[in-house]
Design a protein around this motif. Structure first.
Motif, PDB file in Angstrom:
ATOM      1  N   PHE A 150       0.846  -1.190   0.000  1.00  0.00           N
ATOM      2  CA  PHE A 150       0.000   0.000   0.000  1.00  0.00           C
ATOM      3  C   PHE A 150       0.882   1.241   0.000  1.00  0.00           C
ATOM      4  O   PHE A 150       1.774   1.368   0.829  1.00  0.00           O
ATOM      5  CB  PHE A 150      -0.904  -0.009   1.241  1.00  0.00           C
ATOM      6  CG  PHE A 150      -1.696   1.261   1.417  1.00  0.00           C
ATOM      7  CD1 PHE A 150      -2.750   1.555   0.585  1.00  0.00           C
ATOM      8  CD2 PHE A 150      -1.378   2.161   2.425  1.00  0.00           C
ATOM      9  CE1 PHE A 150      -3.472   2.724   0.741  1.00  0.00           C
ATOM     10  CE2 PHE A 150      -2.095   3.326   2.599  1.00  0.00           C
ATOM     11  CZ  PHE A 150      -3.147   3.610   1.746  1.00  0.00           C
ATOM     12  N   ASN A 151       0.644   2.142  -0.934  1.00  0.00           N
ATOM     13  CA  ASN A 151       1.365   3.410  -0.984  1.00  0.00           C
ATOM     14  C   ASN A 151       0.370   4.524  -0.672  1.00  0.00           C
ATOM     15  O   ASN A 151      -0.484   4.846  -1.503  1.00  0.00           O
ATOM     16  CB  ASN A 151       2.002   3.631  -2.351  1.00  0.00           C
ATOM     17  CG  ASN A 151       2.867   4.869  -2.393  1.00  0.00           C
ATOM     18  OD1 ASN A 151       2.692   5.794  -1.622  1.00  0.00           O
ATOM     19  ND2 ASN A 151       3.807   4.879  -3.325  1.00  0.00           N
ATOM     20  N   PRO A 152       0.461   5.140   0.511  1.00  0.00           N
ATOM     21  CA  PRO A 152      -0.512   6.168   0.871  1.00  0.00           C
ATOM     22  C   PRO A 152      -0.389   7.456   0.063  1.00  0.00           C
ATOM     23  O   PRO A 152      -1.303   8.273   0.055  1.00  0.00           O
ATOM     24  CB  PRO A 152      -0.213   6.421   2.352  1.00  0.00           C
ATOM     25  CG  PRO A 152       1.205   6.044   2.523  1.00  0.00           C
ATOM     26  CD  PRO A 152       1.451   4.924   1.558  1.00  0.00           C
TER      27      PRO A 152
ATOM     28  N   GLN B 161      -2.737   8.132  -3.868  1.00  0.00           N
ATOM     29  CA  GLN B 161      -4.025   8.792  -4.106  1.00  0.00           C
ATOM     30  C   GLN B 161      -3.877  10.296  -4.333  1.00  0.00           C
ATOM     31  O   GLN B 161      -4.812  10.945  -4.755  1.00  0.00           O
ATOM     32  CB  GLN B 161      -4.995   8.514  -2.966  1.00  0.00           C
ATOM     33  CG  GLN B 161      -4.610   9.124  -1.638  1.00  0.00           C
ATOM     34  CD  GLN B 161      -5.485   8.615  -0.510  1.00  0.00           C
ATOM     35  OE1 GLN B 161      -5.639   7.424  -0.324  1.00  0.00           O
ATOM     36  NE2 GLN B 161      -6.057   9.533   0.231  1.00  0.00           N
TER      37      GLN B 161
ATOM     38  N   SER C 139       4.859   8.422  -5.599  1.00  0.00           N
ATOM     39  CA  SER C 139       3.606   7.674  -5.672  1.00  0.00           C
ATOM     40  C   SER C 139       3.772   6.339  -6.392  1.00  0.00           C
ATOM     41  O   SER C 139       2.956   5.433  -6.217  1.00  0.00           O
ATOM     42  CB  SER C 139       2.510   8.509  -6.337  1.00  0.00           C
ATOM     43  OG  SER C 139       2.840   8.788  -7.673  1.00  0.00           O
TER      44      SER C 139
ATOM     45  N   SER D 278       4.033  10.306   7.065  1.00  0.00           N
ATOM     46  CA  SER D 278       2.979  10.824   7.934  1.00  0.00           C
ATOM     47  C   SER D 278       2.387  12.051   7.261  1.00  0.00           C
ATOM     48  O   SER D 278       2.936  12.568   6.285  1.00  0.00           O
ATOM     49  CB  SER D 278       3.534  11.160   9.318  1.00  0.00           C
ATOM     50  OG  SER D 278       4.571  12.106   9.210  1.00  0.00           O
ATOM     51  N   SER D 279       1.268  12.514   7.799  1.00  0.00           N
ATOM     52  CA  SER D 279       0.611  13.642   7.166  1.00  0.00           C
ATOM     53  C   SER D 279      -0.265  14.404   8.135  1.00  0.00           C
ATOM     54  O   SER D 279      -0.690  13.881   9.162  1.00  0.00           O
ATOM     55  CB  SER D 279      -0.246  13.145   6.000  1.00  0.00           C
ATOM     56  OG  SER D 279      -0.905  14.230   5.389  1.00  0.00           O
TER      57      SER D 279
ATOM     58  N   PHE E 191      -5.206   9.947   6.939  1.00  0.00           N
ATOM     59  CA  PHE E 191      -4.005   9.448   6.275  1.00  0.00           C
ATOM     60  C   PHE E 191      -3.404   8.318   7.095  1.00  0.00           C
ATOM     61  O   PHE E 191      -3.382   8.377   8.311  1.00  0.00           O
ATOM     62  CB  PHE E 191      -2.998  10.598   6.119  1.00  0.00           C
ATOM     63  CG  PHE E 191      -1.853  10.284   5.209  1.00  0.00           C
ATOM     64  CD1 PHE E 191      -1.953  10.516   3.848  1.00  0.00           C
ATOM     65  CD2 PHE E 191      -0.672   9.772   5.709  1.00  0.00           C
ATOM     66  CE1 PHE E 191      -0.881  10.244   3.001  1.00  0.00           C
ATOM     67  CE2 PHE E 191       0.396   9.489   4.875  1.00  0.00           C
ATOM     68  CZ  PHE E 191       0.284   9.729   3.520  1.00  0.00           C
ATOM     69  N   LYS E 192      -2.878   7.282   6.440  1.00  0.00           N
ATOM     70  CA  LYS E 192      -2.300   6.131   7.137  1.00  0.00           C
ATOM     71  C   LYS E 192      -0.831   6.392   7.438  1.00  0.00           C
ATOM     72  O   LYS E 192       0.055   6.074   6.644  1.00  0.00           O
ATOM     73  CB  LYS E 192      -2.478   4.869   6.318  1.00  0.00           C
ATOM     74  CG  LYS E 192      -3.936   4.524   6.119  1.00  0.00           C
ATOM     75  CD  LYS E 192      -4.119   3.127   5.635  1.00  0.00           C
ATOM     76  CE  LYS E 192      -5.563   2.902   5.326  1.00  0.00           C
ATOM     77  NZ  LYS E 192      -6.253   2.011   6.117  1.00  0.00           N
ATOM     78  N   ASN E 193      -0.578   6.988   8.608  1.00  0.00           N
ATOM     79  CA  ASN E 193       0.788   7.278   9.051  1.00  0.00           C
ATOM     80  C   ASN E 193       1.494   5.986   9.450  1.00  0.00           C
ATOM     81  O   ASN E 193       0.867   5.062   9.957  1.00  0.00           O
ATOM     82  CB  ASN E 193       0.772   8.204  10.265  1.00  0.00           C
ATOM     83  CG  ASN E 193       0.155   9.551   9.965  1.00  0.00           C
ATOM     84  OD1 ASN E 193       0.217  10.039   8.855  1.00  0.00           O
ATOM     85  ND2 ASN E 193      -0.442  10.150  10.972  1.00  0.00           N
TER      86      ASN E 193
ATOM     87  N   TYR F   3       7.109   2.361   6.292  1.00  0.00           N
ATOM     88  CA  TYR F   3       6.880   1.569   5.092  1.00  0.00           C
ATOM     89  C   TYR F   3       8.216   1.056   4.587  1.00  0.00           C
ATOM     90  O   TYR F   3       9.244   1.715   4.720  1.00  0.00           O
ATOM     91  CB  TYR F   3       6.214   2.420   3.998  1.00  0.00           C
ATOM     92  CG  TYR F   3       4.794   2.797   4.332  1.00  0.00           C
ATOM     93  CD1 TYR F   3       3.733   2.046   3.872  1.00  0.00           C
ATOM     94  CD2 TYR F   3       4.522   3.902   5.132  1.00  0.00           C
ATOM     95  CE1 TYR F   3       2.431   2.383   4.184  1.00  0.00           C
ATOM     96  CE2 TYR F   3       3.222   4.248   5.453  1.00  0.00           C
ATOM     97  CZ  TYR F   3       2.186   3.485   4.975  1.00  0.00           C
ATOM     98  OH  TYR F   3       0.898   3.806   5.297  1.00  0.00           O
TER      99      TYR F   3
END
Length: 159
Positions: A31-33, A36, A75, A127-128, A133-135, A138
């Motif tokens: 998964f790459n947050p 999107q 991304s 993080s965001s 957002f999924k902090n 990774y």
């Protein structure tokens, strides 16, 4: 009484499923947050190279096309979430050179990419300030973070 047993069984089953997903399954799914946000057109990018002696080298995208290329690169990374303890055990903060970066979409929405060590360039923290957002940490699955590519894209470096 029989309905209560089924209800209790369903609740226990749901709780076990949530626990298994959050504790194990989530970390198996790539998964790459950042993906999107790949279509955003108004983006700024900043990166800092933090040296072991405490000094830092800052760079900033000056051109919208360059910032778009950096966003595209970030991304397109194939990322897999990893647990914080595992990531911190893999990272070497002592006497290490590491990178921190930030994507800014407007005054409030930012994505921070940090803890990118030269020693372990396949681990990073994302993080965001964006709600939902999924902090987390990774792992880059099929490659390493190419900080030279990023610095080559960004022409103006300031100290």
């Amino acid at each position: 009484m029989k309905k209560m047993k089924y209800l209790a069984f369903a609740i226990v089953l749901a709780l076990i499923s949530i626990y298994l997903y959050k504790g194990f399954i989530y970390y198996l799914i790539p998964f790459n947050p950042i993906k999107q946000y790949a279509s955003e057109s108004n983006v700024d990018f900043y990166i800092t190279k933090n040296l072991p002696d405490g000094d830092g080298v800052n760079a900033k995208c000056e051109d919208a096309n360059t910032c778009g290329l950096v966003l595209e690169y970030l991304s397109d990374l194939k990322l897999k979430p990893i647990k914080d303890k595992k990531a911190q055990a893999m990272l070497n903060y002592e006497n290490a050179t590491y990178y921190n970066g930030a994507l800014r979409f407007n005054e409030l929405d930012m994505i921070f990419i940090s803890d990118i060590s030269i020693d372990t360039p396949n681990i990073l923290r994302i993080s965001s300030s964006i709600t939902g957002f999924k902090n987390g940490y990774y792992e880059i699955v099929d490659s390493k973070f190419d900080y030279n590519y990023i610095y080559d894209l960004i022409s103006e470096t300031k100290k």
